[in-house]
Design an enzyme around this catalytic site. Structure first.
Site, mmCIF file in Angstrom:
data_model
loop_
_atom_site.group_PDB
_atom_site.id
_atom_site.type_symbol
_atom_site.label_atom_id
_atom_site.label_comp_id
_atom_site.label_asym_id
_atom_site.label_seq_id
_atom_site.Cartn_x
_atom_site.Cartn_y
_atom_site.Cartn_z
ATOM 1 N N SER A 12 7.056 -0.522 9.921
ATOM 2 C CA SER A 12 5.670 -0.381 9.486
ATOM 3 C C SER A 12 5.514 0.993 8.868
ATOM 4 O O SER A 12 6.138 1.962 9.335
ATOM 5 C CB SER A 12 4.745 -0.491 10.701
ATOM 6 O OG SER A 12 3.471 0.011 10.387
ATOM 7 N N LYS A 54 5.249 -9.720 9.593
ATOM 8 C CA LYS A 54 4.717 -8.825 10.638
ATOM 9 C C LYS A 54 3.200 -8.940 10.657
ATOM 10 O O LYS A 54 2.583 -8.984 11.701
ATOM 11 C CB LYS A 54 5.129 -7.373 10.395
ATOM 12 C CG LYS A 54 4.558 -6.447 11.465
ATOM 13 C CD LYS A 54 5.049 -5.034 11.315
ATOM 14 C CE LYS A 54 4.429 -4.318 10.146
ATOM 15 N NZ LYS A 54 2.981 -4.048 10.318
ATOM 16 N N HIS A 92 9.301 -3.744 3.030
ATOM 17 C CA HIS A 92 8.802 -3.914 1.652
ATOM 18 C C HIS A 92 9.964 -4.151 0.685
ATOM 19 O O HIS A 92 9.867 -4.928 -0.257
ATOM 20 C CB HIS A 92 8.083 -2.651 1.174
ATOM 21 C CG HIS A 92 6.867 -2.293 1.968
ATOM 22 N ND1 HIS A 92 6.812 -1.182 2.762
ATOM 23 C CD2 HIS A 92 5.665 -2.894 2.066
ATOM 24 C CE1 HIS A 92 5.615 -1.102 3.320
ATOM 25 N NE2 HIS A 92 4.897 -2.127 2.922
ATOM 26 N N MET A 119 0.851 -1.196 0.000
ATOM 27 C CA MET A 119 0.000 0.000 0.000
ATOM 28 C C MET A 119 0.889 1.249 0.000
ATOM 29 O O MET A 119 0.449 2.333 0.390
ATOM 30 C CB MET A 119 -0.925 -0.009 1.218
ATOM 31 C CG MET A 119 -1.884 -1.206 1.180
ATOM 32 S SD MET A 119 -3.410 -0.949 2.104
ATOM 33 C CE MET A 119 -2.769 -0.740 3.741
ATOM 34 N N GLY A 120 2.139 1.087 -0.420
ATOM 35 C CA GLY A 120 3.047 2.235 -0.507
ATOM 36 C C GLY A 120 3.604 2.615 0.851
ATOM 37 O O GLY A 120 3.555 1.828 1.795
ATOM 38 N N ALA A 121 4.152 3.851 0.940
ATOM 39 C CA ALA A 121 4.892 4.295 2.139
ATOM 40 C C ALA A 121 5.927 3.229 2.483
ATOM 41 O O ALA A 121 5.978 2.707 3.593
ATOM 42 C CB ALA A 121 3.956 4.567 3.316
ATOM 43 N N HIS A 140 9.062 0.860 3.256
ATOM 44 C CA HIS A 140 10.189 0.860 4.190
ATOM 45 C C HIS A 140 11.049 -0.364 3.875
ATOM 46 O O HIS A 140 10.745 -1.131 2.938
ATOM 47 C CB HIS A 140 9.703 0.859 5.635
ATOM 48 C CG HIS A 140 8.674 -0.199 5.925
ATOM 49 N ND1 HIS A 140 8.974 -1.538 5.952
ATOM 50 C CD2 HIS A 140 7.344 -0.101 6.173
ATOM 51 C CE1 HIS A 140 7.890 -2.220 6.230
ATOM 52 N NE2 HIS A 140 6.866 -1.388 6.358
HETATM 53 O O1 PAF Z 1 -0.112 -5.712 3.813
HETATM 54 C C1 PAF Z 1 -0.528 -4.793 3.087
HETATM 55 O O2 PAF Z 1 0.146 -3.786 2.851
HETATM 56 C C2 PAF Z 1 -1.916 -4.916 2.487
HETATM 57 O O3 PAF Z 1 -2.804 -5.516 3.366
HETATM 58 C C3 PAF Z 1 -1.931 -5.616 1.111
HETATM 59 C C4 PAF Z 1 -1.503 -7.056 1.231
HETATM 60 C C5 PAF Z 1 -1.017 -4.878 0.160
HETATM 61 C C6 PAF Z 1 -3.341 -5.598 0.545
HETATM 62 O O4 PAF Z 1 -3.817 -4.301 0.377
#
Ligand code: PAF
Length: 279
Positions: free
Chosen positions: A185, A149, A37, A30-32, A34
């Site tokens: 997060s 997480k 990701h 969902m972006g932002a 860190h």
């Molecule tokens: O973990 C997340 O960031 C979200 O729940 C996901 C898996 C991208 C679904 O929107």
């Protein structure tokens, strides 16, 4: 690294790769972004011929409109961070592109989404399943990467893959932590300095708790963790549960033959932070 906004374009690009026999790895976000990701992206690039990262703040998984509104969005910085790992495609759809009509599907995950995050955020996992199943349909990945997480999310997605008989392999990846132990997060950026400093008490307490097994029984240990964290005036525990790693049933004794995960959510001001450790 190519950014794509439309579902049809994404499908066309991927079918071409698939026709060439290339394996496709997928990192939904969902972006932002860190380091957590980025570690998923790095793993996918290592494992697959092609890696696709999606950035989409999915409205259907937010049960609180203020949480959706305040969710951090910083697409330019995200693209800059991703470029260092050379994924092939970044899929950045608009809400109307993902949901041209409202998604009315209701998933049934039984116990998996009735407890912990599911109980405290009604509808959250249904929204996650809606968006992840749509993304899997568009991207048709061989492997999809999720951070541990969000331990309960991984369990729900594995169940969804089984229920829908999808052929994607779910790859759970380790929690990445800040130097002081706080689980990374996107929500950490919303903490003020004092909250951020005190938030490290969450992981510190979970790590200490591991050393109290089996001296304390399960109930005593749960009680100890909650009291220890709540002593800190910045922190308020929403729940702390110790569950098995597959069905998420409550653990009663340390000698049960299963993998035991302690899952916690703590409210820090208005921000909910989650974390977990293996016992
Ligand atoms: O973990 C997340 O960031 C979200 O729940 C996901 C898996 C991208 C679904 O929107």
């Amino acid at each position: 690294m190519k950014t794509v906004k439309l579902v049809a374009d994404t499908k066309a690009i991927i079918s071409k790769y698939k026709a060439e026999g290339k394996s496709v790895g997928f990192v939904p976000t969902m972006g932002a972004l860190h380091a957590g990701h980025l570690s998923l992206t790095e793993q996918s690039v290592k494992d697959n011929d092609i890696t696709i990262v999606s950035i989409f703040v999915n409205p259907t998984q937010f049960n609180n409109p203020n949480d959706l509104k305040s969710y951090p969005r910083c697409i330019d910085e995200d693209l800059d961070k991703l470029s260092k790992f050379s994924p092939d495609i970044i899929f950045i759809p608009e809400v109307e592109e993902m949901y041209p009509e409202p998604d009315t599907r209701i998933f049934n995950f039984g116990n998996l989404d009735q407890i912990m995050e599911g109980k405290n955020r009604p509808g959250h996992f249904n929204g996650v399943a809606q968006v992840v199943s749509k993304l899997f349909d568009i991207i048709n990945p061989d492997n999809a990467y999720f951070g541990q997480k969000d331990f309960q999310q991984v369990a729900v997605i594995k169940q969804m893959v089984k229920d829908l008989k999808l052929s994607v392999n779910i790859v759970p990846c380790p929690i990445i932590r800040e130097k002081d132990g706080l689980a990374m997060s996107s929500r950490n950026t919303l903490l003020n300095d004092e909250q951020r400093k005190n938030a490290s008490k969450i992981s510190e307490t979970l790590f200490k708790a591991r050393n109290l097994v089996p001296k304390l029984n399960v109930i005593q240990l749960k009680d100890w963790v909650v009291k220890e964290i709540n002593k800190n005036p910045y922190l308020s525990v929403e729940y702390f549960e110790i569950v098995d790693d597959t069905h998420l049933n409550q653990i009663k004794n340390w000698d049960e033959d299963n993998i035991k995960i302690g899952c916690i959510t703590v409210q820090v001001g208005n921000i909910r932070l989650i974390d977990n450790v293996t016992f």
